[in-house]
Design a protein around this motif. Structure first.
Motif, mmCIF file in Angstrom:
data_model
loop_
_atom_site.group_PDB
_atom_site.id
_atom_site.type_symbol
_atom_site.label_atom_id
_atom_site.label_comp_id
_atom_site.label_asym_id
_atom_site.label_seq_id
_atom_site.Cartn_x
_atom_site.Cartn_y
_atom_site.Cartn_z
ATOM 1 N N GLY A 1 0.768 -1.184 -0.200
ATOM 2 C CA GLY A 1 0.019 -0.035 0.151
ATOM 3 C C GLY A 1 0.903 1.265 0.115
ATOM 4 O O GLY A 1 0.343 2.163 -0.027
ATOM 5 N N GLY A 2 2.030 1.223 0.120
ATOM 6 C CA GLY A 2 2.895 2.450 -0.023
ATOM 7 C C GLY A 2 3.096 2.924 -1.340
ATOM 8 O O GLY A 2 2.634 2.785 -2.339
ATOM 9 N N GLY A 3 3.624 4.109 -1.410
ATOM 10 C CA GLY A 3 3.805 4.868 -2.507
ATOM 11 C C GLY A 3 4.285 6.256 -2.553
ATOM 12 O O GLY A 3 4.449 6.869 -1.440
ATOM 13 N N LEU A 4 4.113 7.215 -3.480
ATOM 14 C CA LEU A 4 4.383 8.396 -3.536
ATOM 15 C C LEU A 4 3.222 9.202 -3.565
ATOM 16 O O LEU A 4 2.274 8.933 -4.336
ATOM 17 C CB LEU A 4 5.182 8.948 -4.840
ATOM 18 N N VAL A 5 2.890 10.187 -2.808
ATOM 19 C CA VAL A 5 1.532 10.789 -2.535
ATOM 20 C C VAL A 5 2.051 12.411 -2.378
ATOM 21 O O VAL A 5 3.133 12.687 -1.654
ATOM 22 C CB VAL A 5 0.941 10.358 -1.501
ATOM 23 N N LEU B 1 -2.029 1.560 4.183
ATOM 24 C CA LEU B 1 -1.312 0.480 4.460
ATOM 25 C C LEU B 1 -1.789 -0.737 5.057
ATOM 26 O O LEU B 1 -2.620 -0.708 5.637
ATOM 27 C CB LEU B 1 0.177 0.660 5.248
ATOM 28 N N SER B 2 -1.410 -1.826 4.432
ATOM 29 C CA SER B 2 -1.883 -3.172 4.782
ATOM 30 C C SER B 2 -0.842 -3.977 5.052
ATOM 31 O O SER B 2 0.147 -3.839 4.524
ATOM 32 C CB SER B 2 -2.980 -3.972 3.807
ATOM 33 N N CYS B 3 -1.269 -5.045 6.058
ATOM 34 C CA CYS B 3 0.086 -5.859 6.322
ATOM 35 C C CYS B 3 -0.789 -7.198 6.610
ATOM 36 O O CYS B 3 -1.643 -7.619 7.472
ATOM 37 C CB CYS B 3 0.527 -5.823 7.928
ATOM 38 N N ALA B 4 -0.366 -8.358 5.573
ATOM 39 C CA ALA B 4 -1.036 -9.721 5.887
ATOM 40 C C ALA B 4 -0.260 -10.392 6.505
ATOM 41 O O ALA B 4 0.978 -10.648 6.368
ATOM 42 C CB ALA B 4 -0.907 -10.209 4.435
ATOM 43 N N ALA B 5 -0.983 -11.101 7.525
ATOM 44 C CA ALA B 5 -0.048 -11.879 8.683
ATOM 45 C C ALA B 5 -0.500 -13.382 8.320
ATOM 46 O O ALA B 5 -1.470 -13.807 7.927
ATOM 47 C CB ALA B 5 -0.551 -11.612 9.936
ATOM 48 N N SER B 6 0.613 -14.324 8.882
ATOM 49 C CA SER B 6 0.164 -15.740 8.752
ATOM 50 C C SER B 6 1.319 -16.551 9.472
ATOM 51 O O SER B 6 2.386 -15.744 10.004
ATOM 52 C CB SER B 6 0.445 -16.079 7.422
ATOM 53 N N GLY B 7 1.111 -17.494 9.991
ATOM 54 C CA GLY B 7 2.004 -18.406 10.849
ATOM 55 C C GLY B 7 1.895 -18.175 12.362
ATOM 56 O O GLY B 7 2.652 -18.899 12.929
ATOM 57 N N PHE B 8 0.879 -17.465 12.587
ATOM 58 C CA PHE B 8 0.516 -17.624 14.051
ATOM 59 C C PHE B 8 -0.980 -17.069 14.230
ATOM 60 O O PHE B 8 -1.500 -16.867 13.221
ATOM 61 C CB PHE B 8 1.353 -16.357 14.917
ATOM 62 N N ASN C 1 -7.026 -11.590 8.933
ATOM 63 C CA ASN C 1 -5.563 -11.929 9.407
ATOM 64 C C ASN C 1 -4.799 -10.756 8.610
ATOM 65 O O ASN C 1 -3.602 -10.585 8.252
ATOM 66 C CB ASN C 1 -4.890 -13.014 8.844
ATOM 67 N N THR C 2 -5.408 -9.473 8.834
ATOM 68 C CA THR C 2 -4.869 -8.232 8.110
ATOM 69 C C THR C 2 -4.823 -7.101 9.082
ATOM 70 O O THR C 2 -5.783 -6.815 9.890
ATOM 71 C CB THR C 2 -5.770 -7.808 6.871
ATOM 72 N N LEU C 3 -3.625 -6.179 9.196
ATOM 73 C CA LEU C 3 -3.584 -5.177 9.635
ATOM 74 C C LEU C 3 -3.465 -4.031 8.805
ATOM 75 O O LEU C 3 -3.029 -3.949 7.837
ATOM 76 C CB LEU C 3 -2.150 -5.164 10.821
ATOM 77 N N HIS C 4 -4.182 -2.795 9.294
ATOM 78 C CA HIS C 4 -4.168 -1.730 8.502
ATOM 79 C C HIS C 4 -3.602 -0.610 9.097
ATOM 80 O O HIS C 4 -3.682 -0.429 10.288
ATOM 81 C CB HIS C 4 -5.428 -1.397 7.913
ATOM 82 N N LEU C 5 -3.242 0.456 8.509
ATOM 83 C CA LEU C 5 -2.846 1.772 8.910
ATOM 84 C C LEU C 5 -3.386 2.973 7.904
ATOM 85 O O LEU C 5 -2.847 3.184 6.706
ATOM 86 C CB LEU C 5 -1.354 2.210 9.072
ATOM 87 N N GLN C 6 -4.407 3.503 8.158
ATOM 88 C CA GLN C 6 -4.986 4.649 7.202
ATOM 89 C C GLN C 6 -4.089 6.027 7.650
ATOM 90 O O GLN C 6 -4.225 6.166 8.878
ATOM 91 C CB GLN C 6 -6.523 4.735 7.703
ATOM 92 N N MET C 7 -3.475 6.535 6.714
ATOM 93 C CA MET C 7 -2.847 7.653 6.953
ATOM 94 C C MET C 7 -3.421 9.013 6.250
ATOM 95 O O MET C 7 -3.539 8.876 5.017
ATOM 96 C CB MET C 7 -1.286 7.549 6.559
ATOM 97 N N ASN C 8 -3.971 9.668 6.829
ATOM 98 C CA ASN C 8 -4.512 10.897 6.217
ATOM 99 C C ASN C 8 -3.775 12.322 6.386
ATOM 100 O O ASN C 8 -3.133 12.320 7.498
ATOM 101 C CB ASN C 8 -5.974 11.129 6.601
ATOM 102 N N GLN D 1 8.590 -6.817 5.490
ATOM 103 C CA GLN D 1 9.745 -6.394 4.568
ATOM 104 C C GLN D 1 9.825 -4.906 4.369
ATOM 105 O O GLN D 1 10.581 -4.319 4.111
ATOM 106 C CB GLN D 1 9.699 -7.178 3.091
ATOM 107 N N GLY D 2 8.829 -4.155 4.752
ATOM 108 C CA GLY D 2 8.500 -2.604 4.748
ATOM 109 C C GLY D 2 7.933 -2.139 3.507
ATOM 110 O O GLY D 2 7.965 -2.891 2.411
ATOM 111 N N THR D 3 7.141 -1.272 3.348
ATOM 112 C CA THR D 3 6.711 -0.743 2.553
ATOM 113 C C THR D 3 7.012 0.769 2.317
ATOM 114 O O THR D 3 6.926 1.526 3.508
ATOM 115 C CB THR D 3 5.123 -0.636 2.342
ATOM 116 N N GLN D 4 7.382 1.323 1.279
ATOM 117 C CA GLN D 4 8.013 2.955 1.251
ATOM 118 C C GLN D 4 6.817 3.643 0.996
ATOM 119 O O GLN D 4 5.957 3.748 -0.016
ATOM 120 C CB GLN D 4 8.904 2.917 0.042
#
Length: 126
Positions: A8-12, A20-27, A77-84, A118-121
């Motif tokens: 979900g990152g990018g130039l704005v 932003l979203s974070c897909a989680a697995s393995g727990f 299984n998803t985490l979000h960050l809404q950035m306004n 891994q991070g998103t710019q």
């Protein structure tokens, strides 16, 4: 194996929004608190926000209060960050992060985590 994959990152432009979203697995995602942490160019890690396992408690660093919202979808299984109202100083690589501990109090304000994506710019520039 714990896996965290951000997107979900990018130039704005300043003042615009990103989610932003974070897909989680393995727990068991619904059993664990989670955090967002960022690293601006040439700077150290900065804790941004944490959320408890149920999504009923959230905390933010002062610089993003009122602009960012952390949330989670335990069914997906998803985490979000809404950035306004993004600002140039929000430019950073954003990571979702997890500790071995599931407890919310262990996450708030912390930059030491056991598992990282891994991070998103995110780049905020006109």
């Amino acid at each position: 194996e714990v896996q965290l994959v951000e997107s979900g990152g990018g130039l704005v432009q300043p003042g615009r929004s990103l989610r932003l979203s974070c897909a989680a697995s393995g727990f068991t995602f619904s059993a664990s608190a989670m955090s967002w942490v960022r690293q601006a160019p040439g700077k150290g890690l900065e804790w941004v926000s944490s959320i408890n396992n149920a999504g009923s408690y959230t905390t933010y660093v002062d610089s993003v209060k009122g602009r960012f919202t952390i949330s989670r979808d335990n069914a997906k299984n998803t985490l979000h960050l809404q950035m306004n109202s993004l600002k140039p100083e929000d430019t950073a690589v954003y990571y979702c992060a997890k500790k071995e501990s599931p407890y919310y109090s262990d996450y708030v304000g912390k930059t030491e985590y056991d598992y990282w994506g891994q991070g998103t710019q995110v780049t905020v520039s006109s």
